[in-house]
Design an enzyme around this catalytic site. Structure first.
Site, PDB file in Angstrom:
ATOM      1  CB  CYS A   1      -1.215  -0.102   1.063  1.00 27.87           C
ATOM      2  SG  CYS A   1      -0.258   0.005   2.770  1.00 27.87           S
ATOM      3  CB  THR A   2       4.246   2.020   1.535  1.00 26.88           C
ATOM      4  OG1 THR A   2       3.752   1.943   2.846  1.00 26.88           O
ATOM      5  CG2 THR A   2       5.258   3.049   1.427  1.00 26.88           C
TER       6      THR A   2
END
Length: 448
Positions: A24-25
């Site tokens: 997600c980062t």
């Protein structure tokens, strides 16, 4: 030390996995250039290697490919089919101008539309469930980029993307493609659809909160629809059409691989106000280059020579050799005996990873399975290279039982057998009489 039949093979032990940033980062909330380069490298592999390879798998054996996708029936299979369909239908270029249009639209999608969607879903003043600001460190609030043909970095990225796209579709690259002014003229004529953010877009914000996707009725129905479209699309393709998957090669400065990856990473860095890097620094990070110093090289060379004396002398036992772990920075030096290869036992037989089983004669698939049955082994899968020659789960594979193994390797796995080669290697997955999986040696079928 790796010595056949005396020690483990090289792949028996592995280094601990490298620490990786949560997906997600990398996908939505990068906060350093490493995240941008990891994303760029992933996009390179997906667009230029994995998807073209999937297209070729589908075109090589449509029935088997479709069957495996339907059996999987999950979101991943659906996503894979969607990418294959995009390549062969909506996004298949016929001219280099089509490749330029694709590159320009990718730029808009990556660095404008996706950012607009993200900031629509999570505005700058968003708060978490606890009331804290959503866009707090290390998160960086992104800004969309506006494409400009007068920006050399924008144009260089479109050039690299267009050339690589053309290469995957085997489209000739014209001379004007590398002329910035002429390329700018073509790019400026590309019309783009207006972007409308989606109100129900799902963006992962916490890797721990995501659950493993499972097959659903919707996935199965969509897969059936995609398969039907693919089958229609395949009939419209030119005879013998195949894509050209591109494997990342960081050390060739003329192949545009690093231009593409560095360009993607730097544009993403601009989105998130992250300092950009030059192509050399990008190569260092994306290519996972670990710099070495002369003293380390000299140490390794000396240790290799010490062990080589033992190899040349012959007759040494495994206990006489040494593996060495050294770190000059600490400093730390540690020596240990190599581990012998694992011995697998079955009935009155023993073997290790170094052994090979050989069969003389151009046998059929049925004869191969019977030969193994005589050893108390039930084979349920036979493969050659990356291709499956036989699997007991596929009813269609029963039709192959009376075909020669070598003929199947040539027909299904596209193995090219040079005149001097007398054998073909196959990997067989087996169970013993108790239904337990058992690793057997590679099997060489000698047909000449």
């Amino acid at each position: 030390m790796v010595i056949p039949h005396l020690t483990e093979n090289y792949g028996a032990s592995r280094d601990p996995p490298e620490k990786q940033a949560p997906m997600c980062t990398v996908h939505s909330f990068p906060h350093n250039i490493d995240h941008c380069l990891t994303w760029a490298r992933s996009e390179f592999d997906g667009l230029l290697e994995k998807t073209p390879s999937e297209v070729n798998k589908f075109l090589s054996n449509q029935t088997e490919y479709v069957s495996s996708m339907k059996n999987a029936g999950d979101a991943q299979a659906r996503d894979q089919l969607e990418r294959v369909l995009e390549c062969l239908d909506k996004e298949r270029p016929e001219t280099f101008q089509d490749c330029v249009k694709w590159a320009r639209m990718k730029f808009e999608d990556y660095f404008s539309n996706r950012v607009k969607q993200l900031t629509f879903t999570f505005p700058e003043d968003s708060a978490t469930s606890t009331g804290a600001p959503f866009w707090s460190a290390p998160k960086r609030f992104p800004r969309p980029l506006k494409f400009s043909t007068s920006d050399p970095a924008h144009l260089q990225l479109v050039m690299a993307a267009s050339i690589l796209r053309a290469e995957t579709f085997r489209i000739p690259v014209p001379e004007w493609a590398k002329n910035p002014k002429k390329l700018a003229d073509v790019v400026s004529k590309v019309s783009l659809p207006d972007f409308e953010p989606k109100k129900d877009a799902k963006i992962v914000t916490d890797e721990k909160a995501t659950s493993v996707s499972t097959a659903s009725f919707d996935d199965a129905a969509i897969i059936d629809d995609l398969v039907a479209k693919l089958e229609v699309c395949a009939k419209k393709l030119p005879p013998g059409f195949r894509m050209n998957p591109i494997q990342f090669e960081k050390d060739d400065d003329t192949n545009y691989h690093m231009d593409f990856i560095a360009g993607l990473a730097n544009m993403r860095a601009r989105n998130y106000s992250i300092p950009e890097v030059d192509k050399l620094k990008a190569k260092f990070i994306a290519g996972r280059i670990i710099p070495a110093i002369a003293t380390s090289t000299a140490l390794a060379t000396g240790l290799v020579c010490l062990e080589l004396y033992k190899v040349l002398a012959n007759g040494h036992k495994v206990e006489d050799f040494r593996n060495t772990f050294a770190n000059l920075a600490l400093p730390m030096f540690s020596m240990a005996e190599p581990v012998p290869p694992k011995v697998i036992k079955h009935q009155d037989m023993r073997w290790t990873v170094w052994d090979r089983w050989t069969i003389q004669g151009n046998i059929t698939l049925r004869e191969l399975l019977q030969w193994l049955k005589g050893k108390g082994l039930s084979a349920y899968s036979v493969s050659c290279g990356t291709s499956l020659l036989y699997n007991s789960m596929f009813p269609k594979h029963q039709e192959r039982m009376d075909k020669k193994v070598v003929d199947l390797a040539i027909e299904v796995a596209k193995v090219v057998v040079p005149p001097y080669r007398r054998h073909v290697d196959v990997v067989v997955a087996c169970e013993d009489d108790d239904g337990e999986d058992i690793d057997i040696p590679l099997i060489s079928v000698y047909f000449r």
